[in-house]
Design a protein around this motif. Structure first.
Motif, short mmCIF file in Angstrom:
data_model
loop_
_atom_site.label_atom_id
_atom_site.label_comp_id
_atom_site.label_asym_id
_atom_site.label_seq_id
_atom_site.Cartn_x
_atom_site.Cartn_y
_atom_site.Cartn_z
N LEU A 1 -41.21 -77.98 -18.55
CA LEU A 1 -42.17 -77.85 -16.99
C LEU A 1 -41.65 -77.22 -16.57
N PRO A 2 -41.86 -77.44 -14.98
CA PRO A 2 -41.84 -76.75 -13.79
C PRO A 2 -40.44 -77.33 -13.67
N PRO B 1 -58.43 -73.10 -13.57
CA PRO B 1 -57.89 -73.37 -14.64
C PRO B 1 -57.62 -74.88 -14.20
N ASP B 2 -57.84 -75.84 -15.22
CA ASP B 2 -57.02 -77.27 -15.38
C ASP B 2 -55.76 -77.15 -16.10
N THR B 3 -55.06 -75.91 -16.73
CA THR B 3 -53.98 -76.01 -17.36
C THR B 3 -53.02 -74.38 -17.66
N ILE B 4 -52.21 -74.32 -17.52
CA ILE B 4 -51.82 -72.58 -17.45
C ILE B 4 -50.21 -72.89 -18.47
N ILE B 5 -50.57 -72.46 -19.19
CA ILE B 5 -49.33 -72.04 -20.55
C ILE B 5 -49.42 -70.66 -19.83
N VAL B 6 -47.39 -70.49 -19.95
CA VAL B 6 -46.48 -69.26 -19.77
C VAL B 6 -45.69 -69.30 -21.31
#
Length: 200
Positions: A183-184, A53-58
């Protein structure tokens, strides 16, 4: 943009893939918090079929800390191997419903419950902890036209309708850069200060 969404904060787990062609594929399953094998099987199948993926959302909860931590850990693993952009968002802001504005309540353990209010998928109040005797008048003060949802079994709050967070909703929200994403390093939404047992 290819988006992978992970949601494990409640008794219904979900995973979604959304790409540039609006191909939206969803996997849902009963989320056994003691056995995450189904989640990892689905995640492996998505990775094999679609690649990186380009983006991962949790989804960050509030809800099951164990489930949310598993989703965060898995997302970090995918991020490391793919270089994807990693973001988090409150699970309760991504319920599977048509309401523009709604309230959410949930079991916070220790005879307490949380209350939150969502508008246009943004958290505008809470989550705040209440006892049962405190939450009932709080809900009575909410206008009757306002939906009240829960992902738990809470028969003592008769107004609450069961709805679950949705990975497809998270995936669509990830396309909106104006959102206030976390964000992380990502962490679950804690309703109380994390309890740390110190060695003796």
């Amino acid at each position: 943009m290819k988006i992978l969404a992970l949601e494990l904060s409640t008794a219904r787990g979900s995973l979604a893939w959304l790409d540039e062609d609006d191909t939206d594929l969803t996997w849902e399953w009963p989320n056994d918090r003691k056995n995450s094998a189904v989640f990892f099987e689905n995640l492996a199948a998505v990775s094999e079929k679609f690649g990186a993926p380009d983006t991962i959302i949790v989804g960050l909860g509030p809800g099951s800390y164990a489930g949310t931590r598993i989703a965060i850990s898995a997302s970090i693993g995918v991020q490391v191997s793919s270089g994807a952009h990693l973001i988090g968002f409150p699970s309760i802001s991504a319920l599977q419903c048509d309401a523009h504005e709604y309230c959410v309540i949930g079991d916070a353990r220790r005879k307490s419950f949380f209350f939150a209010r969502i508008r246009a998928n943004n958290l505008i109040e809470g989550p705040t902890l209440f006892s049962e005797s405190e939450l009932k008048p709080k809900l009575n003060a909410v206008e009757m036209a306002m939906p009240v949802f829960t992902s738990d079994s809470l028969p003592q709050f008769q107004r609450a309708v069961v709805r679950f967070p949705s990975a497809p909703v998270l995936a669509r929200l990830a396309r909106e850069p104006q959102r206030s994403f976390s964000l992380p390093p990502l962490e679950p939404i804690y309703l109380r200060e994390p309890h740390i047992t110190m060695p003796k």
